[in-house]
Design a protein around this motif. Structure first.
Motif, PDB file in Angstrom:
ATOM      1  N   UNK A 200       4.023  -9.244   6.723  1.00  0.00           N
ATOM      2  CA  UNK A 200       4.509  -7.706   6.418  1.00  0.00           C
ATOM      3  C   UNK A 200       5.133  -7.780   5.063  1.00  0.00           C
ATOM      4  N   UNK A 201       6.007  -8.851   4.698  1.00  0.00           N
ATOM      5  CA  UNK A 201       6.503  -8.930   3.344  1.00  0.00           C
ATOM      6  C   UNK A 201       5.701  -8.689   2.465  1.00  0.00           C
ATOM      7  N   UNK A 202       4.520  -9.707   2.717  1.00  0.00           N
ATOM      8  CA  UNK A 202       3.231  -9.576   1.566  1.00  0.00           C
ATOM      9  C   UNK A 202       2.466  -8.543   1.422  1.00  0.00           C
ATOM     10  N   UNK A 203       2.495  -7.732   2.466  1.00  0.00           N
ATOM     11  CA  UNK A 203       1.865  -6.399   2.440  1.00  0.00           C
ATOM     12  C   UNK A 203       2.458  -5.329   1.569  1.00  0.00           C
ATOM     13  N   UNK A 204       4.010  -5.365   2.016  1.00  0.00           N
ATOM     14  CA  UNK A 204       4.761  -4.590   1.396  1.00  0.00           C
ATOM     15  C   UNK A 204       5.002  -4.659   0.092  1.00  0.00           C
ATOM     16  N   UNK A 205       5.098  -5.877  -0.487  1.00  0.00           N
ATOM     17  CA  UNK A 205       5.246  -6.125  -1.915  1.00  0.00           C
ATOM     18  C   UNK A 205       3.888  -5.722  -2.606  1.00  0.00           C
ATOM     19  N   UNK A 206       2.867  -5.668  -2.026  1.00  0.00           N
ATOM     20  CA  UNK A 206       1.628  -5.426  -2.979  1.00  0.00           C
ATOM     21  C   UNK A 206       1.149  -3.863  -2.885  1.00  0.00           C
ATOM     22  N   UNK A 207       2.221  -3.070  -2.111  1.00  0.00           N
ATOM     23  CA  UNK A 207       1.682  -1.724  -1.796  1.00  0.00           C
ATOM     24  C   UNK A 207       1.573  -1.054  -3.156  1.00  0.00           C
ATOM     25  N   UNK A 208       2.665  -1.033  -3.831  1.00  0.00           N
ATOM     26  CA  UNK A 208       2.770  -0.421  -5.248  1.00  0.00           C
ATOM     27  C   UNK A 208       1.714  -0.592  -6.126  1.00  0.00           C
ATOM     28  N   UNK A 209       1.405  -1.811  -6.551  1.00  0.00           N
ATOM     29  CA  UNK A 209       0.288  -2.020  -7.547  1.00  0.00           C
ATOM     30  C   UNK A 209      -1.044  -1.673  -6.938  1.00  0.00           C
ATOM     31  N   UNK A 210      -1.369  -1.838  -5.604  1.00  0.00           N
ATOM     32  CA  UNK A 210      -2.797  -1.652  -5.186  1.00  0.00           C
ATOM     33  C   UNK A 210      -2.946  -0.289  -4.726  1.00  0.00           C
ATOM     34  N   UNK A 211      -2.020   0.778  -4.550  1.00  0.00           N
ATOM     35  CA  UNK A 211      -2.074   1.975  -4.377  1.00  0.00           C
ATOM     36  C   UNK A 211      -2.326   2.495  -5.660  1.00  0.00           C
ATOM     37  N   UNK A 212      -1.580   2.066  -6.789  1.00  0.00           N
ATOM     38  CA  UNK A 212      -1.823   2.816  -8.100  1.00  0.00           C
ATOM     39  C   UNK A 212      -3.472   2.485  -8.611  1.00  0.00           C
ATOM     40  N   UNK A 213      -3.880   1.250  -8.211  1.00  0.00           N
ATOM     41  CA  UNK A 213      -5.103   0.879  -8.423  1.00  0.00           C
ATOM     42  C   UNK A 213      -6.142   1.615  -7.985  1.00  0.00           C
ATOM     43  N   UNK A 214      -5.977   1.815  -6.659  1.00  0.00           N
ATOM     44  CA  UNK A 214      -6.989   2.545  -5.834  1.00  0.00           C
ATOM     45  C   UNK A 214      -7.089   4.105  -6.136  1.00  0.00           C
ATOM     46  N   UNK A 215      -5.905   4.613  -6.264  1.00  0.00           N
ATOM     47  CA  UNK A 215      -5.726   5.905  -6.681  1.00  0.00           C
ATOM     48  C   UNK A 215      -6.402   6.279  -7.976  1.00  0.00           C
ATOM     49  N   UNK A 216      -6.389   5.475  -8.904  1.00  0.00           N
ATOM     50  CA  UNK A 216      -7.052   5.522 -10.364  1.00  0.00           C
ATOM     51  C   UNK A 216      -8.564   5.432 -10.208  1.00  0.00           C
ATOM     52  N   UNK A 217      -8.988   4.815  -9.142  1.00  0.00           N
ATOM     53  CA  UNK A 217     -10.390   4.538  -8.834  1.00  0.00           C
ATOM     54  C   UNK A 217     -10.907   5.957  -8.369  1.00  0.00           C
ATOM     55  N   UNK A 218     -10.234   6.416  -7.344  1.00  0.00           N
ATOM     56  CA  UNK A 218     -10.582   7.559  -6.599  1.00  0.00           C
ATOM     57  C   UNK A 218     -10.476   8.797  -7.352  1.00  0.00           C
TER      58      UNK A 218
END
Length: 328
Positions: A200-218
């Motif tokens: 859970x900690x690993x998922x939460x800590x990576x949400x910020x960077x991953x969401x920004x990356x995927x949003x840019x792709x979409x």
């Protein structure tokens, strides 16, 4: 058949890369860090006699010449060297023994791989589900306050150190609520109690960077002509995003996913250290702290090999999901 030839050529391309990585690893560990210096670090700098250093070197085969043994005959001039005995053998996945306690490194890697995978595999799949879904929703509400506040939250989450999430998770769920153990590991069916919080900690800590990356792709896909054509046909925005846009954005998504393969096996260093998980990440950190260069050397080689495997799988996945990319 085309796929087989394509994969075979990719493997051939990376063979010299593996050899060069192995050569660079040898240079770093045996030229910049001579065996005498390694012996002093393992035995301790104080009160170490030359005899003790020579004995340690002979016990661990570090007494041999580095790349050429003029005292031997025939092929032994090459084989009876540190390069062959310590570096070339890595190509055969013969990791040898630990410098510190003669531990079988290969056996230890196989044993510690399981705890690492119990953390990283669930973390990868949960992160993909959460981050891709969130990014699609944010892209759906692009240009609105939902998009604005999502970006602000992502930047804030990216700015916070992972240590904050680790310590905060341990304090809230371990100390206050007492729902999960703070550290330790138990194999078998009860392992979920020890890996749930790190995941859970690993998922939460990576949400910020991953969401920004995927949003840019979409958002990049949304502005393309086929999306305009889909809109002109009267398709709803949700169908366009979740069906057409997601499908055509698979190239950058696969790049991010497949390149996570080394991370899956090597584990997360911080999570394993702070949660006491006896995985490969913890194994590497302990070896660095103990200055056990045999283990560090093996983990560096294994990490580079897994990275190359990830590159090969990425190239193959491109050709499978996008018909515009041909096998060459």
């Amino acid at each position: 058949m085309n796929l087989f030839r394509f994969t075979f050529r990719r493997v051939l391309y990376f063979i010299p890369v593996i050899f060069l990585v192995n050569l660079l690893t040898f240079f770093l560990f045996f030229v910049l860090n001579p065996p005498d210096m390694m012996a002093k670090k393992i035995l301790g700098d104080k009160n170490v006699t030359p005899e003790a250093i020579e004995k340690w070197k002979k016990d661990h085969s570090y007494h041999l010449p580095r790349v050429f043994n003029s005292e031997e005959k025939g092929l032994s001039k090459i084989t009876q060297t540190i390069f062959v005995q310590k570096s070339v053998r890595l190509l055969k996945f013969d990791f040898g023994k630990s410098d510190r306690n003669n531990l079988d490194i290969g056996k230890e890697i196989r044993h510690r791989m399981v705890p690492s995978l119990t953390i990283t595999v669930p973390m990868l799949f949960l992160s993909l589900i959460v981050c891709i879904s969130t990014a699609l929703i944010v892209a759906f509400y692009r240009g609105t306050y939902v998009d604005l506040w999502a970006l602000i939250l992502c930047v804030f989450m990216m700015s916070v150190s992972m240590l904050f999430y680790i310590i905060g998770g341990q304090f809230i769920f371990g100390k206050l609520l007492k729902l999960f153990p703070i550290s330790g590991y138990e194999s078998g069916v009860y392992s979920w109690k020890f890996v749930f919080l790190p995941v859970v900690v690993g998922v939460i800590s990576g949400i910020g960077a991953s969401v920004r990356f995927y949003r840019t792709v979409f958002l990049e896909e949304i502005n393309k002509d086929y999306i305009r054509t889909a809109r002109s046909k009267g398709l709803s925005e949700s169908v366009i995003l979740f069906k057409h846009c997601l499908k055509n954005a698979m190239i950058p998504l696969l790049t991010n996913i497949v390149m996570s393969i080394p991370f899956l096996f090597m584990g997360s260093f911080l999570l394993e250290i702070f949660f006491g998980i006896p995985g490969l990440g913890n194994f590497t950190i302990e070896a660095i702290d103990a200055q056990d260069f045999a283990i560090v050397r093996s983990m560096v080689f294994l990490g580079s090999l897994l990275y190359i495997v990830g590159l090969i799988l990425t190239d193959i996945s491109y050709t499978l999901v996008d018909p515009r990319i041909r096998f060459r």
